[in-house]
Design an enzyme around this catalytic site. Sequence first.
Site, PDB file in Angstrom:
ATOM      1  CB  CYS A 146       3.632  -1.915  13.715  1.00 57.73           C
ATOM      2  SG  CYS A 146       3.626  -1.560  11.962  1.00 57.73           S
ATOM      3  CB  CYS A 151       7.757  -5.136   8.445  1.00 59.67           C
ATOM      4  SG  CYS A 151       9.132  -4.355   9.329  1.00 59.67           S
ATOM      5  CB  CYS A 185       3.079   7.347   3.267  1.00 55.40           C
ATOM      6  SG  CYS A 185       3.667   6.103   4.399  1.00 55.40           S
ATOM      7  CD  GLU A 218      -2.903  -1.145   2.343  1.00 53.17           C
ATOM      8  OE1 GLU A 218      -4.098  -1.329   2.122  1.00 53.17           O
ATOM      9  OE2 GLU A 218      -2.446  -1.014   3.494  1.00 53.17           O
ATOM     10  CB  CYS A 246       1.593   5.805  11.185  1.00 51.56           C
ATOM     11  SG  CYS A 246       2.109   7.376  10.640  1.00 51.56           S
ATOM     12  CB  CYS A 299       7.055  -2.684  16.098  1.00 49.11           C
ATOM     13  SG  CYS A 299       8.685  -2.273  15.451  1.00 49.11           S
TER      14      CYS A 299
END
Length: 339
Positions: free
Chosen positions: A116, A109, A102, A89, A330, A113
Site C-alpha cells: 500500500c 498510516c 472515498c 486526499e 485504492c 501493509c
Amino acid sequence: MKNIYGITREKLEQYFLENNEKKFKALQVFEWLYIHKEENIENWSNIKKEVRDKMKEDFSFAIPKIKRCEKDTLTRKYLFELYDENCIEAVVMFHDYGTSLCVSSQVGCNMGCAFCESGRLKKVRDLETYEMVSQILLVEKDLGMRISSVVIMGIGEPLDNYENVMAFIRIINDAKGLALGIRHITLSTSGLVPKIYDLKKENIQINLAISLHAPNDTLRSKLMKVNQVYNISQLVEAIKDYIQHTNRRVTIEYVMLKGINDSEACAIELANLLHGMNIYVNLIPYNETNHIEFKKSEKNTISKFCELLKKKGINVTIRKEFGSAISAACGQLRSKEVE
Ligand code: SAH
Ligand code: SF4
C-alpha cells in the site's frame, strides 16, 4: 478550541444546556451548517447575536483548503491542505447509482501493509472529526452536487482513530447533518480486532469491510504487519461476533497480487475459511504503484479465482477499477510529501 464541524448534535445540545440556552439551538445550528451550508455565522438569523458571539469565542470555524484537483472521466481526486500544512486526499467516483466519496482518516498510516502506497508515510497524526466532515463539504461545494455514499477507505486506518471516526459517522448520518443514510457509509479496516468488538456496541448499521487479502497466517503476516498482532482466527472470530450482533453482512476485501495470493489453492483455502459466514468477497484488482514491487493478477486469473469461490458457495464480486490514471485508486493515495 473545538471546531464547529467536528461536533455531534448531541454534544452541541449539551453545550447549549451548559450555557443556559435551549437545546433545540443545536438543531438550528446544524441546519445552518449542513442544510443551508451558510458558513458566515452573522447570517444565522434565528440565533441571537449574543449567542453567536459566544459561539465565535468557543468554536473555530476554519476548514481545510482544496489544494489541487485532478480529473479523469469517472473520478476526481482532491488534495486538501490542513491547518498544519499536512495534506490528505479524497476521491470522488461517479457511478450510475450515485456519487461516492472515498475519505481519508489519518495523515499517513502506521499499519505498514507491504502493498500500500498510503502506508509508506508513517502516521503523522489522526485527522480530527471536522477534517473528515470537511472533505465531504468541500467536495460537494466544488461539484455543486450531493455525495450519495461515503467510503472510509482513503489514507489511514479508521479504527486507529476510533473516536473521531465515530463522531464523523454520527454527524454525516444525522438527519439534520449531512443526512447520509447509514447503509451508504462503509468503513474499511485492516483488522484491529479489539476495535471490531467496540464497533458492534455502537449499534450503527454501517457497512463494514475487512481487508483480509490472504487465507492463511504465513502469507497474511508477510503482507500485513497487523496480522502479527491479531491473527486470522482472532479476526474471523471478531467478524463472526460482529455479524451475529449486528445482523449485517460483512464485506471481505481481497486484493489480487500476481503470484502471491491468487492461486487456486489460495481460493480453496479462502472458501474454507469463510464457509458459512454471512459475508461477501470483493476481489480488488491490485493497483500498481511506482514504489512497490507487487504486480496485478492477470484478468483471467482473477476470473478463475472468482469462479472457484462461487463454486464453493461464496458470494463474490470483482471490484470495478477506478481512477488509476490519476493515481486515485485504492492504495495509491498519499500525503504529498512522500515522493
Ligand atoms: N486502512 C484501511 C482502509 C484504507 S485502504 C484498510 O486497510 O482497510 C482501502 C483498501 O484498499 C484496503 O482493502 C486496502 O488493502 C486496499 N489497497 C491498498 N493498497 C492497494 C492497492 N495498491 N491496490 C488495490 N487495493 C489496495
Ligand atoms: Fe494503512 Fe490500509 Fe494502507 Fe494498510 S492498506 S497501510 S491499513 S491504509
